[in-house]
Design an enzyme around this catalytic site. Sequence first.
Site, PDB file in Angstrom:
ATOM      1  N   HIS A 178       5.644 -35.604   3.540  1.00  0.00           N
ATOM      2  CA  HIS A 178       4.955 -36.201   2.389  1.00  0.00           C
ATOM      3  C   HIS A 178       3.538 -36.588   2.799  1.00  0.00           C
ATOM      4  O   HIS A 178       3.327 -37.121   3.883  1.00  0.00           O
ATOM      5  CB  HIS A 178       5.712 -37.444   1.923  1.00  0.00           C
ATOM      6  N   GLY A 219       1.838  -4.957 -13.552  1.00  0.00           N
ATOM      7  CA  GLY A 219       2.683  -5.337 -12.426  1.00  0.00           C
ATOM      8  C   GLY A 219       1.897  -6.128 -11.403  1.00  0.00           C
ATOM      9  O   GLY A 219       0.776  -6.584 -11.656  1.00  0.00           O
ATOM     10  N   ASP A 231       8.725   1.497   2.267  1.00  0.00           N
ATOM     11  CA  ASP A 231       8.659   1.978   0.887  1.00  0.00           C
ATOM     12  C   ASP A 231       9.376   3.304   0.672  1.00  0.00           C
ATOM     13  O   ASP A 231       9.825   3.592  -0.438  1.00  0.00           O
ATOM     14  CB  ASP A 231       7.197   2.139   0.455  1.00  0.00           C
ATOM     15  N   CYS A 269      -0.506  -1.209   3.400  1.00  0.00           N
ATOM     16  CA  CYS A 269      -0.579  -2.676   3.432  1.00  0.00           C
ATOM     17  C   CYS A 269      -1.880  -3.167   4.052  1.00  0.00           C
ATOM     18  O   CYS A 269      -2.610  -3.953   3.463  1.00  0.00           O
ATOM     19  CB  CYS A 269       0.606  -3.233   4.219  1.00  0.00           C
ATOM     20  N   LYS A 321      -0.980   9.794   9.898  1.00  0.00           N
ATOM     21  CA  LYS A 321      -2.022  10.746   9.514  1.00  0.00           C
ATOM     22  C   LYS A 321      -3.317  10.083   9.065  1.00  0.00           C
ATOM     23  O   LYS A 321      -4.366  10.717   9.057  1.00  0.00           O
ATOM     24  CB  LYS A 321      -1.503  11.666   8.411  1.00  0.00           C
ATOM     25  N   ARG A 322      -3.258   8.789   8.689  1.00  0.00           N
ATOM     26  CA  ARG A 322      -4.471   8.095   8.261  1.00  0.00           C
ATOM     27  C   ARG A 322      -4.794   7.011   9.292  1.00  0.00           C
ATOM     28  O   ARG A 322      -4.997   7.308  10.448  1.00  0.00           O
ATOM     29  CB  ARG A 322      -4.289   7.520   6.853  1.00  0.00           C
ATOM     30  N   GLY A 325      -1.118   1.427   7.673  1.00  0.00           N
ATOM     31  CA  GLY A 325      -0.643   1.958   6.402  1.00  0.00           C
ATOM     32  C   GLY A 325      -1.354   1.378   5.193  1.00  0.00           C
ATOM     33  O   GLY A 325      -2.445   0.804   5.279  1.00  0.00           O
ATOM     34  N   ILE A 336       0.302  -5.359  -8.469  1.00  0.00           N
ATOM     35  CA  ILE A 336      -1.001  -4.860  -8.031  1.00  0.00           C
ATOM     36  C   ILE A 336      -2.035  -5.002  -9.141  1.00  0.00           C
ATOM     37  O   ILE A 336      -3.163  -5.466  -8.917  1.00  0.00           O
ATOM     38  CB  ILE A 336      -0.895  -3.391  -7.576  1.00  0.00           C
TER      39      ILE A 336
END
Length: 455
Positions: free
Chosen positions: A441, A184, A308, A41, A34-35, A39, A186
């Site tokens: 290394h 948190g 999610d 992310c 819809k957007r 998403g 975000i």
Amino acid sequence: MDMFDLIVIGGGPGGYLAAERAAQGGLKVCLFEKRALGGVCLNEGCIPTKTLLNSAKLYRHATESRNFGVTAENVLFNHAQVIKRKAKVVRTLVAGVGMTMTANKVNVVKAAATICGREADKFKVEAEGNTYLADRLIIACGSEAVVPPIPGVKEGVESGFVTTNREILEMTELPRELAVIGGGVIGLEMACYFASVGVKVTVIEMMNKIAGPTDSDICKVLMDEYAKRGMVFKLSAKVLSVKPGFVVYEDAEGQHELPCDKVLLSVGRRAATRNVGLETIGVEMNRGAIVTDDKMETNVPNVYAVGDCNGKIMLAHTAYREAEVAVNNILGRKDRVNYNSIPSVIYTDPEVASVGDTKEAAQKKGIKVKEVNVPMTYAGRYVAEVDQGRGFCKIVLDEDKNRIVGVHLVGSYASEMILSAAMMVDSELPPERIKQFVFPHPTVCEVIREAIFKL
């Protein structure tokens, strides 16, 4: 009426990858978003925040590199230009997802989709007056920011004084003082960005530590580093209300008014499963999230949920893996998700990365553990590139089974090093076998090798 083998609802990481993999597997696929494709992310989360954080890191390096023999004068930070570049990065990647869908012949419908029960033996989905039928469904409707019922928050959102991760990424002017409600991932990443470019930032967190389940010693390093840069943390603090120009909070010392120009509301996310129509086919839910097994199937045969919306681990790379597992099972290839070895990263400066259990979490499971903690300064490259850094690597060993169950890093390149640690956790290789691996290394990842040899 269009008919498909598979309908995917949601075009975020889980949704678009599921559509891509299913189409590559020979299925006729329809994807609804819809957007914008990508998403949260790609449009409002992972990618745009990393674009901002990289600009902040460049600015900090330009202004704090005197000890490295580099002195710059009249260094300016243009936040509006940063936002402009962020938008370009997002447009480029969103277009890339669209081209991938086209290349794989996925039918993309840019509209909200609603499940409307069944028609015959197929699932029925409606969008903008059109009806679509499919043999299988993958739900990937994502998550949304939690907006708690704190007095004044709703009015603050309406006026623009209170922002979520969506609005703050569109803001073209820097505030003088920013209050971040929630410590948190975000909240910390955004606090890191704004503090690094000169904004006075205060983080208000209900818990007695930041970063949720992150190793507490790592949290202390982050707090100390950001306190040096002027960031203030109010822990064990409850926000009582939001007023124009203030946040009112309460802690052990009483009630306080914190003046600020903007508020970032970052108290968590929840599955965005409302108005999807899941109830019309009887999908089992738990506190708003879709219940799935480790094959990503719901209680309704041929209906899967990834990302999610299933409420398991809200990370884009988790959604990618869940999408692959769902499609593999649809195509008859047995597959499952191992949630014990999914890494997580906080893209602050210094970076934080972890996989598996902390010592405390493992002990709560009844595991007999041994923990080693090795400073990043054991790696020569870290010493060469970081001035007086306090990074470290922790490894948690299950002594009875002789396998690594957790790795926790704080320091430069932690995000790029965590994959090797995740592979160690996932493969359950004994430390003696890992000691035979050859680490290049000089690299910062050699600190993992040093920690393994101390087990």
